[in-house]
Write a protein that holds these residues in place. Structure first.
Motif, PDB file in Angstrom:
ATOM      1  N   LEU A   1    -117.008  18.884 -15.796  1.00  0.00           N
ATOM      2  CA  LEU A   1    -118.283  18.214 -15.985  1.00  0.00           C
ATOM      3  C   LEU A   1    -119.219  19.090 -16.803  1.00  0.00           C
ATOM      4  O   LEU A   1    -119.313  20.295 -16.577  1.00  0.00           O
ATOM      5  CB  LEU A   1    -118.938  17.902 -14.636  1.00  0.00           C
ATOM      6  N   GLY A   2    -119.906  18.475 -17.728  1.00  0.00           N
ATOM      7  CA  GLY A   2    -120.895  19.175 -18.539  1.00  0.00           C
ATOM      8  C   GLY A   2    -122.029  18.221 -18.861  1.00  0.00           C
ATOM      9  O   GLY A   2    -121.938  17.021 -18.608  1.00  0.00           O
ATOM     10  N   THR A   3    -123.113  18.756 -19.393  1.00  0.00           N
ATOM     11  CA  THR A   3    -124.281  17.944 -19.721  1.00  0.00           C
ATOM     12  C   THR A   3    -124.607  18.096 -21.200  1.00  0.00           C
ATOM     13  O   THR A   3    -124.654  19.225 -21.705  1.00  0.00           O
ATOM     14  CB  THR A   3    -125.501  18.379 -18.888  1.00  0.00           C
ATOM     15  N   ARG A   4    -124.812  16.974 -21.861  1.00  0.00           N
ATOM     16  CA  ARG A   4    -125.278  17.027 -23.245  1.00  0.00           C
ATOM     17  C   ARG A   4    -126.731  17.495 -23.256  1.00  0.00           C
ATOM     18  O   ARG A   4    -127.436  17.378 -22.267  1.00  0.00           O
ATOM     19  CB  ARG A   4    -125.194  15.645 -23.889  1.00  0.00           C
ATOM     20  N   LYS A   5    -127.187  17.981 -24.412  1.00  0.00           N
ATOM     21  CA  LYS A   5    -128.551  18.486 -24.499  1.00  0.00           C
ATOM     22  C   LYS A   5    -129.562  17.349 -24.509  1.00  0.00           C
ATOM     23  O   LYS A   5    -129.256  16.217 -24.924  1.00  0.00           O
ATOM     24  CB  LYS A   5    -128.721  19.352 -25.740  1.00  0.00           C
ATOM     25  N   ASP A   6    -130.777  17.641 -24.034  1.00  0.00           N
ATOM     26  CA  ASP A   6    -131.873  16.697 -24.124  1.00  0.00           C
ATOM     27  C   ASP A   6    -132.328  16.616 -25.582  1.00  0.00           C
ATOM     28  O   ASP A   6    -132.302  17.613 -26.309  1.00  0.00           O
ATOM     29  CB  ASP A   6    -133.048  17.138 -23.251  1.00  0.00           C
ATOM     30  N   VAL A   7    -132.742  15.423 -26.015  1.00  0.00           N
ATOM     31  CA  VAL A   7    -133.142  15.201 -27.405  1.00  0.00           C
ATOM     32  C   VAL A   7    -134.544  14.611 -27.425  1.00  0.00           C
ATOM     33  O   VAL A   7    -134.847  13.671 -26.687  1.00  0.00           O
ATOM     34  CB  VAL A   7    -132.167  14.234 -28.120  1.00  0.00           C
TER      35      VAL A   7
ATOM     36  N   GLY B   1    -130.118  14.304 -21.513  1.00  0.00           N
ATOM     37  CA  GLY B   1    -128.710  14.429 -21.855  1.00  0.00           C
ATOM     38  C   GLY B   1    -127.819  13.804 -20.795  1.00  0.00           C
ATOM     39  O   GLY B   1    -128.069  13.931 -19.605  1.00  0.00           O
ATOM     40  N   LYS B   2    -126.775  13.125 -21.254  1.00  0.00           N
ATOM     41  CA  LYS B   2    -125.838  12.477 -20.335  1.00  0.00           C
ATOM     42  C   LYS B   2    -124.883  13.498 -19.732  1.00  0.00           C
ATOM     43  O   LYS B   2    -124.571  14.517 -20.346  1.00  0.00           O
ATOM     44  CB  LYS B   2    -124.999  11.434 -21.077  1.00  0.00           C
ATOM     45  N   VAL B   3    -124.387  13.191 -18.537  1.00  0.00           N
ATOM     46  CA  VAL B   3    -123.340  13.998 -17.921  1.00  0.00           C
ATOM     47  C   VAL B   3    -122.003  13.457 -18.417  1.00  0.00           C
ATOM     48  O   VAL B   3    -121.699  12.278 -18.249  1.00  0.00           O
ATOM     49  CB  VAL B   3    -123.418  13.940 -16.381  1.00  0.00           C
ATOM     50  N   LYS B   4    -121.220  14.310 -19.052  1.00  0.00           N
ATOM     51  CA  LYS B   4    -119.928  13.925 -19.620  1.00  0.00           C
ATOM     52  C   LYS B   4    -118.874  14.939 -19.198  1.00  0.00           C
ATOM     53  O   LYS B   4    -119.189  16.044 -18.775  1.00  0.00           O
ATOM     54  CB  LYS B   4    -120.003  13.901 -21.160  1.00  0.00           C
ATOM     55  N   ARG B   5    -117.612  14.548 -19.376  1.00  0.00           N
ATOM     56  CA  ARG B   5    -116.496  15.470 -19.098  1.00  0.00           C
ATOM     57  C   ARG B   5    -116.079  16.142 -20.409  1.00  0.00           C
ATOM     58  O   ARG B   5    -115.860  15.473 -21.408  1.00  0.00           O
ATOM     59  CB  ARG B   5    -115.317  14.724 -18.500  1.00  0.00           C
TER      60      ARG B   5
END
Length: 98
Positions: A73-79, A64-68
Motif C-alpha cells: 500500500l502506498g499513497t499518491r501525492k496531494d495535488v 492523494g489516493k491510496v494505491k498498491r
C-alpha cells in the motif's frame, strides 16, 4: 520580485483535461501549483511568466489516493490546482510548450 526559477517552482505545469478545457472557454487556465503556494504568489507568478493580467485565482487541493505499488500500500501525492481567471483580452496558449 522573485527569480524566474522560483516562479516555475510555484507554477509547475498546466493541466489539460476536459474540465480545464471547458474552463478555458470562460477565460480561465488551470495549473498544477506548489502545495504551499498562496493565491497572491500564484497571481504574481502567472502575470510575470506569461505577461498577462489576472482577474482571480481559485485553488483546490486533491488528496492523494491510496494505491498498491508492487503489492504494498502506498499513497499518491496531494495535488493543488489553481484556476486562474484572466482579464478580458488576455490569453495563454497551454497547448504549446512553456
Amino acid at each position: 520580485m522573485t527569480a524566474k526559477a522560483e516562479l516555475y517552482d510555484i507554477v509547475r505545469k498546466p493541466i489539460i483535461t476536459e474540465k480545464a478545457t471547458m474552463a478555458s472557454e470562460n477565460g480561465a487556465v488551470v495549473f498544477e501549483v506548489a502545495i504551499d503556494a498562496n493565491k497572491p504568489q500564484i497571481k504574481e507568478a502567472v502575470e510575470t511568466l506569461f505577461g498577462v493580467k489576472v482577474k482571480a485565482v481559485n485553488t483546490s487541493i486533491t488528496k492523494g489516493k491510496v494505491k498498491r505499488f508492487k503489492g504494498k500500500l502506498g499513497t499518491r501525492k496531494d495535488v493543488k490546482k489553481a484556476y486562474v481567471t484572466l482579464e478580458d483580452g488576455n490569453t495563454i496558449d497551454v497547448t504549446t510548450g512553456l
